[in-house]
Each structure stands twice: as structure tokens, then as C-alpha cells.
Enzyme design. Sequence first.
Site, PDB file in Angstrom:
ATOM      1  N   ARG A 151       0.854  -1.181   0.000  1.00  9.16           N
ATOM      2  CA  ARG A 151       0.000   0.000   0.000  1.00  9.16           C
ATOM      3  C   ARG A 151       0.889   1.228   0.000  1.00  9.16           C
ATOM      4  NH1 ARG A 151      -4.489   1.485   4.577  1.00  9.16           N
ATOM      5  NH2 ARG A 151      -2.668   2.056   5.789  1.00  9.16           N
ATOM      6  N   ASP A 158       4.778  -5.669   9.748  1.00 12.89           N
ATOM      7  CA  ASP A 158       5.880  -5.309  10.645  1.00 12.89           C
ATOM      8  C   ASP A 158       5.820  -6.111  11.939  1.00 12.89           C
ATOM      9  OD1 ASP A 158       6.931  -3.500   8.863  1.00 12.89           O
ATOM     10  OD2 ASP A 158       5.887  -1.775   9.720  1.00 12.89           O
ATOM     11  N   THR A 215      -0.607   7.737  -1.372  1.00 16.61           N
ATOM     12  CA  THR A 215      -1.845   7.655  -2.170  1.00 16.61           C
ATOM     13  C   THR A 215      -2.771   6.532  -1.691  1.00 16.61           C
ATOM     14  OG1 THR A 215      -0.866   6.060  -3.697  1.00 16.61           O
ATOM     15  CG2 THR A 215      -0.580   8.406  -4.224  1.00 16.61           C
TER      16      THR A 215
HETATM   17  C1  PRP Z   1      -1.162  -4.196   4.602  1.00 18.66           C
HETATM   18  C2  PRP Z   1      -2.095  -5.370   4.736  1.00 18.66           C
HETATM   19  C3  PRP Z   1      -2.924  -5.275   3.490  1.00 18.66           C
HETATM   20  C4  PRP Z   1      -3.055  -3.785   3.284  1.00 18.66           C
HETATM   21  C5  PRP Z   1      -4.405  -3.348   3.761  1.00 18.66           C
HETATM   22  O1  PRP Z   1      -0.128  -4.501   3.737  1.00 18.66           O
HETATM   23  O2  PRP Z   1      -1.417  -6.592   4.881  1.00 18.66           O
HETATM   24  O3  PRP Z   1      -2.316  -5.874   2.362  1.00 18.66           O
HETATM   25  O4  PRP Z   1      -2.025  -3.173   4.092  1.00 18.66           O
HETATM   26  O5  PRP Z   1      -4.638  -2.021   3.476  1.00 18.66           O
HETATM   27  P1  PRP Z   1      -5.733  -1.573   2.413  1.00 18.66           P
HETATM   28  O6  PRP Z   1      -6.983  -2.350   2.690  1.00 18.66           O
HETATM   29  O7  PRP Z   1      -5.908  -0.103   2.721  1.00 18.66           O
HETATM   30  O8  PRP Z   1      -5.196  -1.812   1.036  1.00 18.66           O
HETATM   31  P2  PRP Z   1       1.093  -3.494   3.460  1.00 18.66           P
HETATM   32  O9  PRP Z   1       0.796  -2.647   2.275  1.00 18.66           O
HETATM   33  O10 PRP Z   1       1.452  -2.774   4.729  1.00 18.66           O
HETATM   34  O11 PRP Z   1       2.233  -4.461   3.004  1.00 18.66           O
HETATM   35  P3  PRP Z   1       3.036  -5.595   3.820  1.00 18.66           P
HETATM   36  O12 PRP Z   1       2.097  -6.759   3.982  1.00 18.66           O
HETATM   37  O13 PRP Z   1       4.158  -5.911   2.904  1.00 18.66           O
HETATM   38  O14 PRP Z   1       3.479  -5.039   5.141  1.00 18.66           O
HETATM   39  N1  URA Z   2      -2.289  -2.326   7.045  1.00 23.33           N
HETATM   40  C1  URA Z   2      -1.988  -2.825   8.268  1.00 23.33           C
HETATM   41  O1  URA Z   2      -1.081  -3.655   8.404  1.00 23.33           O
HETATM   42  N2  URA Z   2      -2.689  -2.385   9.323  1.00 23.33           N
HETATM   43  C2  URA Z   2      -3.689  -1.483   9.214  1.00 23.33           C
HETATM   44  O2  URA Z   2      -4.302  -1.116  10.233  1.00 23.33           O
HETATM   45  C3  URA Z   2      -3.981  -0.982   7.922  1.00 23.33           C
HETATM   46  C4  URA Z   2      -3.282  -1.428   6.857  1.00 23.33           C
END
Ligand code: PRP
Ligand code: URA
Length: 221
Positions: A114, A213, A118
Site C-alpha cells: 500500500r 511489521d 496515495t
Molecule cells: C497491509 C495489509 C494489506 C493492506 C491493507 O499490507 O497486509 O495488504 O495493508 O490495506 P488496504 O486495505 O488499505 O489496502 P502493506 O501494504 O502494509 O504491506 P506488507 O504486507 O508488505 O506489510
Molecule cells: N495495514 C496494516 O497492516 N494495518 C492497518 O491497520 C492498515 C493497513
Amino acid sequence: MPQSSASPRPAPIVTVVDHPLVLHKLSLMRARETSTSKFRQLMREISLLLGYEATRDLALEEIEIETPLETARVPVIAGKKLCLVSILRAGNGILDGLLDLVPSARVGHIGLYREPRTLDAVEYYLKLPEDLPERDVILVDPMLATGGSAVAAITLLKQWGIRRIRFLSLIAAPEGVQALNEAHPDVDIYLAALDSHLNELSYIVPGLGDAGDRQFGTPAE
Ligand code: PRP
Ligand code: URA
């Protein structure tokens, strides 16, 4: 998505699995002081419990076997095995739990992150089994926040010709559920909790923080 006139589909189903064990494990995951290893262990355990619900309506067929006593007709899962698709990175913790439940499932990965400014879902990796269109898919990601990542992943899976997709997550915000229902009303959603709202950075409140994380011990950005 257009609905078949032969078999109109009711509204999408959102199942919040409020089993005491699920609620207990999720509360431990939410706590700031929970260690990385405990967080991973809890995610694996809770995923197995959610997966049990998400697979409740799998089709069965009868086969004939020999028990030590006689020939018997017994039920087994019909058709091709399931495919589990993980949205990287955080989806991999759920994947581990579901593979405990369905060890023979095929596995696909969709790399999405994400974009913090944006909030767009940015694709960086894709690896799916070749015979995916013949399989039912359970797409997994622990957080459904704005819904951008889940909507993008499901759009991609549909482009591959997948017929039936379920989405399994731990915590959703109402905004994410609405976005997913609007974009893909044919996808049923399985959750451990539906939380209150998104904060100004689009994190789920009360949530559990950044699922990736916390799972992998990487610093918050
Ligand atoms: C987190 C989570 C989802 C996304 C959710 O991933 O695991 O994929 O955010 O947010 P959204 O519904 O607003 O799209 P992140 O982008 O942090 O990536 P990661 O799993 O690599 O930490
Ligand atoms: N991604 C996460 O990991 N946590 C949140 O709360 C939102 C997006």
C-alpha cells in the site's frame, strides 16, 4: 460483477467468526507488548479456526473404501483441491495456518504494498498455479483497511478466470468491507473482527498496527 439470471446470488456474506478462542487469540495479537514470535504463533492458530469456517460449504463426493471391517462409502472433498492465495507480505502468516488445515492445497502469491501517500495498491510480484481457473480460491490478508489491496488482488484473480473466491482476513474496517462488497459483491468475507474505523493514516482502529511489521519484526515506516 453481473449476476447470472439463472441463479441470482443473494447479497455478499460477511461472516465474523466470534468463537471464544478466536476472540481470545485476537485480543492477545492486538496488545502492543505481544512479541513477534507470539504474534506469529497466534496468527497461525487463529487462521486455522477461521479457515474451518471458510471451508464449511466445500462440496463433497462419496468414494468407496475398505475399512478394516467392511466396504464403505465415505465422503471426501469433491473436485480439484483448493488454492490458497496470499497477499504478500502479511498474508503469509494466515497461509501457514490454512496449510495446517488443508496441507494439499496449491498456493499462489500476489505481492502488493500500500503506497503510504496515495494508499494505492502497488503490484510487485505474481506467481499463481497454472490450473488456477479450475480451483476454488481462498485469498488471505490479515488486514482489510481501505480495501484497496483486496480489491486489486481479486480483480487480478478474476482476470485469470477464477470462478469462486473467498476472502479471509483477521480485522476489517467498515470502509474496507464496503469497498470490497461494492467492487466484488460475489466474494464472501470471513473475519475475526469488524473494527470501528480507519484513522487519518488509514490504519484500522483499534486494530493491531502494521500486520507485516509485527509479524516479521521490521521497523514501522
Ligand atoms: C497491509 C495489509 C494489506 C493492506 C491493507 O499490507 O497486509 O495488504 O495493508 O490495506 P488496504 O486495505 O488499505 O489496502 P502493506 O501494504 O502494509 O504491506 P506488507 O504486507 O508488505 O506489510
Ligand atoms: N495495514 C496494516 O497492516 N494495518 C492497518 O491497520 C492498515 C493497513
